[in-house]
Scaffold this motif. Structure first.
Motif, PDB file in Angstrom:
ATOM      1  N   LYS A   1      -4.829   1.822 -13.433  1.00 13.82           N
ATOM      2  CA  LYS A   1      -3.833   0.764 -13.284  1.00 13.82           C
ATOM      3  C   LYS A   1      -4.452  -0.598 -12.967  1.00 13.82           C
ATOM      4  O   LYS A   1      -3.739  -1.597 -12.899  1.00 13.82           O
ATOM      5  CB  LYS A   1      -2.827   1.138 -12.185  1.00 13.82           C
ATOM      6  CG  LYS A   1      -1.928   2.324 -12.517  1.00 13.82           C
ATOM      7  CD  LYS A   1      -0.975   2.620 -11.367  1.00 13.82           C
ATOM      8  CE  LYS A   1       0.113   3.596 -11.781  1.00 13.82           C
ATOM      9  NZ  LYS A   1      -0.399   4.953 -12.031  1.00 13.82           N
TER      10      LYS A   1
ATOM     11  N   THR B   1      11.939  -1.432 -15.844  1.00  9.72           N
ATOM     12  CA  THR B   1      12.404  -0.104 -15.445  1.00  9.72           C
ATOM     13  C   THR B   1      13.708  -0.177 -14.649  1.00  9.72           C
ATOM     14  O   THR B   1      13.773  -0.898 -13.644  1.00  9.72           O
ATOM     15  CB  THR B   1      11.338   0.611 -14.588  1.00  9.72           C
ATOM     16  OG1 THR B   1      10.111   0.656 -15.315  1.00  9.72           O
ATOM     17  CG2 THR B   1      11.775   2.034 -14.240  1.00  9.72           C
TER      18      THR B   1
ATOM     19  N   CYS C   1       7.030  -4.882 -12.941  1.00  9.20           N
ATOM     20  CA  CYS C   1       5.690  -4.490 -12.511  1.00  9.20           C
ATOM     21  C   CYS C   1       4.655  -5.378 -13.203  1.00  9.20           C
ATOM     22  O   CYS C   1       4.622  -5.455 -14.438  1.00  9.20           O
ATOM     23  CB  CYS C   1       5.459  -3.024 -12.885  1.00  9.20           C
ATOM     24  SG  CYS C   1       4.042  -2.254 -12.104  1.00  9.20           S
TER      25      CYS C   1
ATOM     26  N   GLU D   1       7.237  -3.029 -17.471  1.00  2.00           N
ATOM     27  CA  GLU D   1       7.686  -1.739 -16.943  1.00  2.00           C
ATOM     28  C   GLU D   1       6.601  -0.961 -16.204  1.00  2.00           C
ATOM     29  O   GLU D   1       6.906  -0.014 -15.467  1.00  2.00           O
ATOM     30  CB  GLU D   1       8.296  -0.862 -18.050  1.00  2.00           C
ATOM     31  CG  GLU D   1       7.301  -0.161 -18.949  1.00  2.00           C
ATOM     32  CD  GLU D   1       6.940  -0.974 -20.179  1.00  2.00           C
ATOM     33  OE1 GLU D   1       6.556  -0.378 -21.189  1.00  2.00           O
ATOM     34  OE2 GLU D   1       7.036  -2.224 -20.117  1.00  2.00           O
ATOM     35  N   CYS D   2       5.331  -1.306 -16.390  1.00  3.82           N
ATOM     36  CA  CYS D   2       4.272  -0.598 -15.669  1.00  3.82           C
ATOM     37  C   CYS D   2       3.024  -1.468 -15.623  1.00  3.82           C
ATOM     38  O   CYS D   2       2.986  -2.557 -16.197  1.00  3.82           O
ATOM     39  CB  CYS D   2       3.978   0.757 -16.310  1.00  3.82           C
ATOM     40  SG  CYS D   2       3.233   0.649 -17.944  1.00  3.82           S
ATOM     41  N   ASP D   3       2.001  -0.976 -14.956  1.00  5.95           N
ATOM     42  CA  ASP D   3       0.782  -1.749 -14.792  1.00  5.95           C
ATOM     43  C   ASP D   3      -0.381  -1.172 -15.596  1.00  5.95           C
ATOM     44  O   ASP D   3      -1.549  -1.352 -15.248  1.00  5.95           O
ATOM     45  CB  ASP D   3       0.403  -1.892 -13.309  1.00  5.95           C
ATOM     46  CG  ASP D   3       0.711  -0.653 -12.499  1.00  5.95           C
ATOM     47  OD1 ASP D   3       0.798   0.432 -13.093  1.00  5.95           O
ATOM     48  OD2 ASP D   3       0.883  -0.775 -11.278  1.00  5.95           O
TER      49      ASP D   3
ATOM     50  N   GLN E   1       4.750  -4.549  -7.510  1.00  8.55           N
ATOM     51  CA  GLN E   1       6.041  -4.031  -7.956  1.00  8.55           C
ATOM     52  C   GLN E   1       7.162  -4.755  -7.208  1.00  8.55           C
ATOM     53  O   GLN E   1       7.154  -4.794  -5.983  1.00  8.55           O
ATOM     54  CB  GLN E   1       6.145  -2.530  -7.684  1.00  8.55           C
ATOM     55  CG  GLN E   1       5.069  -1.688  -8.346  1.00  8.55           C
ATOM     56  CD  GLN E   1       5.224  -0.232  -7.982  1.00  8.55           C
ATOM     57  OE1 GLN E   1       5.975   0.516  -8.589  1.00  8.55           O
ATOM     58  NE2 GLN E   1       4.512   0.191  -6.945  1.00  8.55           N
TER      59      GLN E   1
END
Length: 354
Positions: free
Chosen positions: A206, A309, A324, A5-7, A289
């Protein structure tokens, strides 16, 4: 749970952690005046091919955007950005909280154009009573954008040219900058970027650091008293060497681009494999992404094992999600994700979205 969902799901690169331990008992001066910060600044200036650049270290992206923008704008001015720009949608009104309006312009892919900047500028100054409206005072973009898309060198040049023509400082948010520089579509180096804006920052949070962003100020008019702004906004870290050590490590021996390249490679593996199976994407993102359009039935099952996400609905049966990758994404986790999506597509007999 495998997380996409994120880095910034992981901690920090092992070389940074090792260096932190090795230097833990050193006694240094505070607030970024130590030898580690000085060397990190020197390494960044070398990478930017600009020995006159001012380099400052802050903790996070929102803090950095707020401090840079507040340092540039007069009380009656605002900042031009895309409607999807990070400062417009993902910073809880931090810019507005400093008394400055984010002047948004529409964008389908996250990018704005030089024509849009000129139109906003002209609209203000052609108004019969411009003093009743917020004055455009600077231009903000991120590289890459919130949608994973990228500005070409020509697009950056055009934005910089129109910003100079209008007297608007041009600021580039580089929270994910490494992933742009490592993209297979990138035609811009860090040195190019340093010639095509007034101020930008290099994201560490990140990209391998525990935390930290390096602000690089190129325009001499924006350099004076910036440390006062950092202090006033709560960003002057007493143990500033903790930021310097991290950027010192990231910019030694090409580590920053090396780990950025890994994230992009993992993202493109997801993209290319799904594209071969007929999956389409909301945005043409060459960075870390990816935004595939997938059947909702598939997503329900996928959530049992993966975290990602939700982006937006595109029909009654399909949605866009974001996967991601990061500097630390494991190949086996990417392979598992691809395998499970491929298997689910076969099961529901729906190989693509038309």
């Amino acid at each position: 749970m495998i997380r996409f969902e994120c880095d910034y799901n992981e901690g920090a690169h092992e070389r940074i952690l090792r260096r932190m331990i090795e230097t833990n008992m050193e006694q240094t001066s505070g607030y970024g005046t130590d030898a580690h910060c000085d060397r990190a600044r020197s390494l960044i200036r070398q990478a930017c091919e600009n020995e006159q650049a001012d380099v400052h270290f802050l903790v996070g992206g929102t803090q950095t955007n707020t401090t840079v923008i507040a340092s540039i704008l007069r009380p009656y001015q605002g900042v031009i950005a895309a409607t999807s720009g990070h400062i417009a949608v993902h910073e809880t009104g931090a810019i507005e909280a400093t008394g400055h309006k984010v002047i948004t312009v529409p964008s389908e892919d996250g990018k704005i154009t030089s024509d849009q900047v000129k139109a906003v500028y002209d609209a203000h100054w052609n108004d019969a009573a411009p003093e009743h409206c917020v004055q455009p005072g600077m231009v903000y973009i991120s590289q890459p954008t919130e949608n994973g898309t990228m500005y070409s060198k020509a697009e950056l040049q055009a934005l910089f040219d129109v910003s100079q023509q209008c007297g608007l400082p041009f600021f580039i948010d580089g929270a994910r900058l490494g992933y742009a520089l490592a993209s297979r579509n990138c035609d811009t180096t860090l040195a190019d970027l340093a010639r095509l804006c007034d101020v930008f920052y290099i994201g560490g949070t990140k990209i391998g650091a525990l935390m930290g962003e390096a602000v690089v100020i190129l325009n001499d008019k924006l350099k004076p008293d910036f440390r006062y702004m950092i202090k006033q906004k709560g960003g002057l870290l007493a143990k500033g060497r903790l930021l310097g050590i991290q950027f010192e490590t990231l910019f030694e021996d090409g580590l920053y681009l090396e780990i950025s390249q890994h994230a992009v490679d993992m993202a493109m593996l997801i993209h290319d494999t799904l594209a071969e199976q007929g999956i389409t994407f909301l945005y043409d993102s060459p960075t870390n992404q990816q935004f595939p359009i997938l059947p909702d039935d598939l997503l329900q099952d996928l959530r049992n094992r993966y975290s990602f996400t939700f982006w937006e609905k595109v029909s009654d049966t399909h949605s866009v999600v974001r996967f991601c990758t990061s500097w630390a994404t494991q190949r086996e986790n990417v392979d598992a994700l691809i395998r499970d999506i491929s298997h689910a597509l076969i099961q529901i007999k729906e190989p693509c979205f038309n």
